[in-house]
Design a protein around this motif. Sequence first.
Motif, mmCIF file in Angstrom:
data_model
loop_
_atom_site.group_PDB
_atom_site.id
_atom_site.type_symbol
_atom_site.label_atom_id
_atom_site.label_comp_id
_atom_site.label_asym_id
_atom_site.label_seq_id
_atom_site.Cartn_x
_atom_site.Cartn_y
_atom_site.Cartn_z
ATOM 1 N N MET A 1 0.838 -1.187 0.000
ATOM 2 C CA MET A 1 0.000 0.000 0.000
ATOM 3 C C MET A 1 0.880 1.246 0.000
ATOM 4 O O MET A 1 1.792 1.367 0.804
ATOM 5 C CB MET A 1 -0.911 -0.034 1.224
ATOM 6 N N LYS A 2 0.583 2.167 -0.906
ATOM 7 C CA LYS A 2 1.366 3.400 -0.993
ATOM 8 C C LYS A 2 1.054 4.323 0.177
ATOM 9 O O LYS A 2 -0.074 4.415 0.639
ATOM 10 C CB LYS A 2 1.069 4.123 -2.302
ATOM 11 N N LYS A 3 2.096 5.020 0.611
ATOM 12 C CA LYS A 3 1.956 6.017 1.674
ATOM 13 C C LYS A 3 1.871 7.397 1.022
ATOM 14 O O LYS A 3 2.438 7.633 -0.045
ATOM 15 C CB LYS A 3 3.152 5.979 2.617
ATOM 16 N N LYS A 4 1.192 8.304 1.686
ATOM 17 C CA LYS A 4 1.049 9.657 1.163
ATOM 18 C C LYS A 4 1.777 10.638 2.079
ATOM 19 O O LYS A 4 1.608 10.598 3.303
ATOM 20 C CB LYS A 4 -0.422 10.044 1.094
ATOM 21 N N ALA A 5 2.585 11.499 1.464
ATOM 22 C CA ALA A 5 3.287 12.549 2.202
ATOM 23 C C ALA A 5 2.850 13.903 1.666
ATOM 24 O O ALA A 5 2.699 14.079 0.454
ATOM 25 C CB ALA A 5 4.797 12.395 2.057
ATOM 26 N N VAL A 6 2.660 14.839 2.555
ATOM 27 C CA VAL A 6 2.324 16.210 2.180
ATOM 28 C C VAL A 6 3.362 17.130 2.798
ATOM 29 O O VAL A 6 3.649 17.052 3.994
ATOM 30 C CB VAL A 6 0.902 16.606 2.668
ATOM 31 N N PHE A 7 3.934 17.989 1.955
ATOM 32 C CA PHE A 7 4.902 18.994 2.394
ATOM 33 C C PHE A 7 4.300 20.358 2.113
ATOM 34 O O PHE A 7 3.998 20.680 0.965
ATOM 35 C CB PHE A 7 6.239 18.833 1.659
ATOM 36 N N LEU A 8 4.121 21.136 3.136
ATOM 37 C CA LEU A 8 3.482 22.441 3.021
ATOM 38 C C LEU A 8 4.534 23.537 2.970
ATOM 39 O O LEU A 8 5.442 23.562 3.800
ATOM 40 C CB LEU A 8 2.555 22.640 4.229
#
Length: 101
Positions: A1-8
């Motif tokens: 399962m792919k992981k999601k990363a968010v960089f603000l």
Amino acid sequence: MKKKAVFLDGNNLFYRSYFAIRDLTSNDGTPTNAIFGFLKTMIRIVDNEKPDYFAVCFDTKSKTYRSSILPSYKSNRPPTPDSLIIQTKLIREILSKINVS
């Protein structure tokens, strides 16, 4: 399962929030408009995207490679308003307390 990363992009969102919301202060007169807009947007992003990893990135205080490539980089930008500088320290403290790095 792919992981999601968010960089603000913290600087961008903080600066935009400051000018989008005007004259918002705490009971003691401390300006809070940028903090309010920043946190409201950040929470909305986390709620909508549900990332596995989340980080807020801020520019460094020192000059970057952009200045060496283009000496006029940000040279026409007006000085940062004092009421935004005050909120910068506060938002970093808030992010630290809620374990966002």
